[in-house]
Design a protein around this motif. Structure first.
Motif, PDB file in Angstrom:
ATOM      1  N   UNK A 133       0.839  -1.205   0.000  1.00 39.00           N
ATOM      2  CA  UNK A 133       0.000   0.000   0.000  1.00 39.00           C
ATOM      3  C   UNK A 133       0.875   1.257   0.000  1.00 39.00           C
ATOM      4  N   UNK A 134       1.970   1.235   0.765  1.00 44.71           N
ATOM      5  CA  UNK A 134       2.858   2.392   0.827  1.00 44.71           C
ATOM      6  C   UNK A 134       3.497   2.693  -0.531  1.00 44.71           C
ATOM      7  N   UNK A 135       4.029   1.649  -1.176  1.00 47.26           N
ATOM      8  CA  UNK A 135       4.771   1.905  -2.411  1.00 47.26           C
ATOM      9  C   UNK A 135       3.863   2.056  -3.630  1.00 47.26           C
ATOM     10  N   UNK A 136       2.636   1.515  -3.560  1.00 49.11           N
ATOM     11  CA  UNK A 136       1.723   1.613  -4.706  1.00 49.11           C
ATOM     12  C   UNK A 136       0.823   2.841  -4.596  1.00 49.11           C
ATOM     13  N   UNK A 137       0.364   3.199  -3.390  1.00 55.33           N
ATOM     14  CA  UNK A 137      -0.612   4.271  -3.225  1.00 55.33           C
ATOM     15  C   UNK A 137      -0.032   5.543  -2.602  1.00 55.33           C
ATOM     16  N   UNK A 138       0.807   5.383  -1.578  1.00 53.07           N
ATOM     17  CA  UNK A 138       1.279   6.552  -0.825  1.00 53.07           C
ATOM     18  C   UNK A 138       2.420   7.273  -1.532  1.00 53.07           C
ATOM     19  N   UNK A 139       3.414   6.525  -2.030  1.00 57.32           N
ATOM     20  CA  UNK A 139       4.570   7.171  -2.662  1.00 57.32           C
ATOM     21  C   UNK A 139       4.199   8.012  -3.885  1.00 57.32           C
ATOM     22  N   UNK A 140       3.280   7.554  -4.751  1.00 61.94           N
ATOM     23  CA  UNK A 140       2.882   8.432  -5.870  1.00 61.94           C
ATOM     24  C   UNK A 140       2.300   9.768  -5.410  1.00 61.94           C
ATOM     25  N   UNK A 141       1.611   9.799  -4.257  1.00 59.27           N
ATOM     26  CA  UNK A 141       1.083  11.051  -3.727  1.00 59.27           C
ATOM     27  C   UNK A 141       2.222  11.984  -3.325  1.00 59.27           C
ATOM     28  N   UNK A 142       3.224  11.421  -2.669  1.00 56.63           N
ATOM     29  CA  UNK A 142       4.394  12.222  -2.312  1.00 56.63           C
ATOM     30  C   UNK A 142       5.113  12.726  -3.567  1.00 56.63           C
TER      31      UNK A 142
END
Length: 350
Positions: A133-142
Motif C-alpha cells: 500500500x505504501x509503495x503503490x498508493x502513498x509514494x505516488x502522492x508524495x
C-alpha cells in the motif's frame, strides 16, 4: 459393503471423542452393536451418521469391531490394529480409553503447532500488505508533491515508487503468484505426500529440528503407553509405536534400541544406550521397568513432552512477535523517511 467415497478421515478430536464414547459404553457392560446404535441416534452431522451406520451394519453381519471400523475408511490404520488387539485380548474398553487419551494429546500438539505457524504468517501477510500500500498508493502522492515543488523523487524512494508502478502494471502476475503460493500451501497442509515432505524438511531444518524430535519422541512414548496397556510385550509395543514417531532420527534410535534388546539388553538400558530418552526420562523408565509400571511412566513421559513442545512453541512466538513488529517498523520507517527527509529539505530551502 462398498465404502462411501464421500466419507473423510476423522480428525484427532473426532477420533478421541469416538474412542471415549466407546470406552464408556463398553465399561458400562453395553455391547458394541447396542452402543453404536445409541450413538447413531444422537449423531449430528450426516457424515457421523453414515460412519456409524456402516459400523452398525458391519457389526451386525460380522460381529468384528475392527472390520466394522475399517469398512468406513474414516479411521487410521494404527487405530484399526489397536482395536483388533483389544478384541483379541478382551480389553477393548481399555484400548478405547487409551486411544482416546492418545488422540486428545495428538490434537493438543497439533493445535500448538498450528497456532505457532499461523501467527507468523498473519504478521508477514500484514507486513506485505502495508508495504505494498505504501509503495503503490502513498509514494505516488508524495511524488506529486515533489513535482509541484519543482523537484523529483530520487534514490531509494524513486526506486520504491518504480517498483510500485511495476506492481500496479503487472498486478495479474503477482495475483497469479499468490494463487500459486496458496496452492503450494494446500499441498503441504492437506496432501499426504506434501505433509511427508514438510515433515522431512522441518525434521532437518536447524530452527525446528529439536522441536520435531521432541514431538516424535512424545508420540513414541504415547504409542508405547498405548500398546503396553493393550497387553503387548515391550518388543511388540516398540514395533508398533515406532510407526508413530514419523522422524528419521528418532526412528533410527528406535531401531538401534530394538537391536540392543535382541542381544539381551533390558528395555530400560536399551532405551538409554540408544539415546532415545536421556536424563530424567531415562531414569524414570529405569524405575518404571523395575517396578512393573513402564506403561504409566511412558504415559507420563508423553505428557511431559507435550508440555515441553508447548513451552518451546510459546518461546518461539514470544521471540517472533517483537522481531516481526520491529522489522515492520524499520521497513515502514525507512520508506517514509526516504520521502519525508528530502521533502523537509526542500521546504526549508523555500
Amino acid at each position: 459393503m462398498a465404502q462411501d467415497t464421500r466419507i473423510k478421515p476423522l480428525t484427532n478430536t473426532e477420533l478421541s471423542s469416538f474412542c471415549s464414547q466407546m470406552a464408556m459404553i463398553l465399561k458400562a457392560g453395553i455391547s458394541s452393536v447396542e452402543g453404536i446404535t445409541i450413538m447413531l441416534e444422537d449423531a449430528g452431522s450426516s457424515q457421523e451418521k453414515e460412519i456409524l451406520r456402516i459400523i452398525c451394519n458391519t457389526l451386525q453381519s460380522t460381529g468384528n469391531f475392527r472390520e466394522a471400523l475399517a469398512e468406513t475408511g474414516a479411521f487410521p490404520s494404527h487405530m484399526l490394529h489397536m482395536a483388533e488387539l483389544g478384541e483379541q485380548s478382551g480389553r477393548l474398553d481399555e484400548v478405547m480409553d487409551s486411544l482416546s487419551r492418545y488422540y486428545e494429546r495428538e490434537e493438543s500438539v497439533a493445535q500448538s503447532i498450528k497456532s505457532a505457524v499461523t501467527y507468523p504468517f498473519i504478521m508477514i501477510g500484514m507486513m506485505l500488505i502495508i508495504i505494498v500500500v505504501l509503495i503503490v498508493k502513498v509514494l505516488p502522492i508524495f511524488n506529486q508533491v515533489f513535482l509541484q515543488l519543482g523537484q523529483e523523487m530520487t534514490g531509494f524512494s524513486r526506486g520504491l515508487m518504480n517498483l510500485g508502478q511495476v506492481l500496479g502494471r503487472y498486478s495479474y502476475v503477482f495475483i497469479g503468484i499468490l494463487v500459486a503460493l496458496f496452492l503450494i500451501y494446500l499441498y503441504f497442509a492437506k496432501g499426504k505426500s506434501g505433509k511427508k515432505r514438510l515433515t522431512a524438511f522441518l525434521s532437518a531444518f536447524p530452527l525446528t529440528r529439536d522441536l520435531w524430535e521432541k514431538m516424535a519422541s512424545g508420540r513414541f512414548a504415547g504409542g508405547m503407553a498405548l500398546t503396553l496397556s493393550s497387553g503387548l510385550d515391550t518388543h511388540q509395543s516398540m514395533e508398533l509405536a515406532s510407526a508413530l514417531a514419523d522422524n528419521p532420527k528418532v526412528t533410527d534410535k528406535i531401531k538401534n534400541c530394538m537391536e540392543l534388546m535382541d542381544t539381551g539388553v533390558d528395555v530400560s538400558q536399551a532405551l538409554a544406550d540408544s539415546h532415545l530418552f536421556t536424563g530424567l526420562y531415562s531414569r524414570m523408565i529405569s524405575v518404571g521397568f523395575k517396578t512393573g509400571a513402564l506403561e504409566t511412566v511412558m504415559d507420563k513421559i508423553a505428557s511431559l513432552y507435550e508440555e515441553e513442545v508447548d513451552s518451546h512453541i510459546n518461546r518461539m512466538i514470544s521471540v517472533l512477535e517483537p522481531t516481526l513488529v520491529a522489522v515492520l517498523s524499520i521497513i515502514v520507517g525507512m520508506i517514509l523517511l526516504s520521502v519525508i527527509l528530502p521533502l523537509m529539505g526542500i521546504m526549508s530551502s523555500l
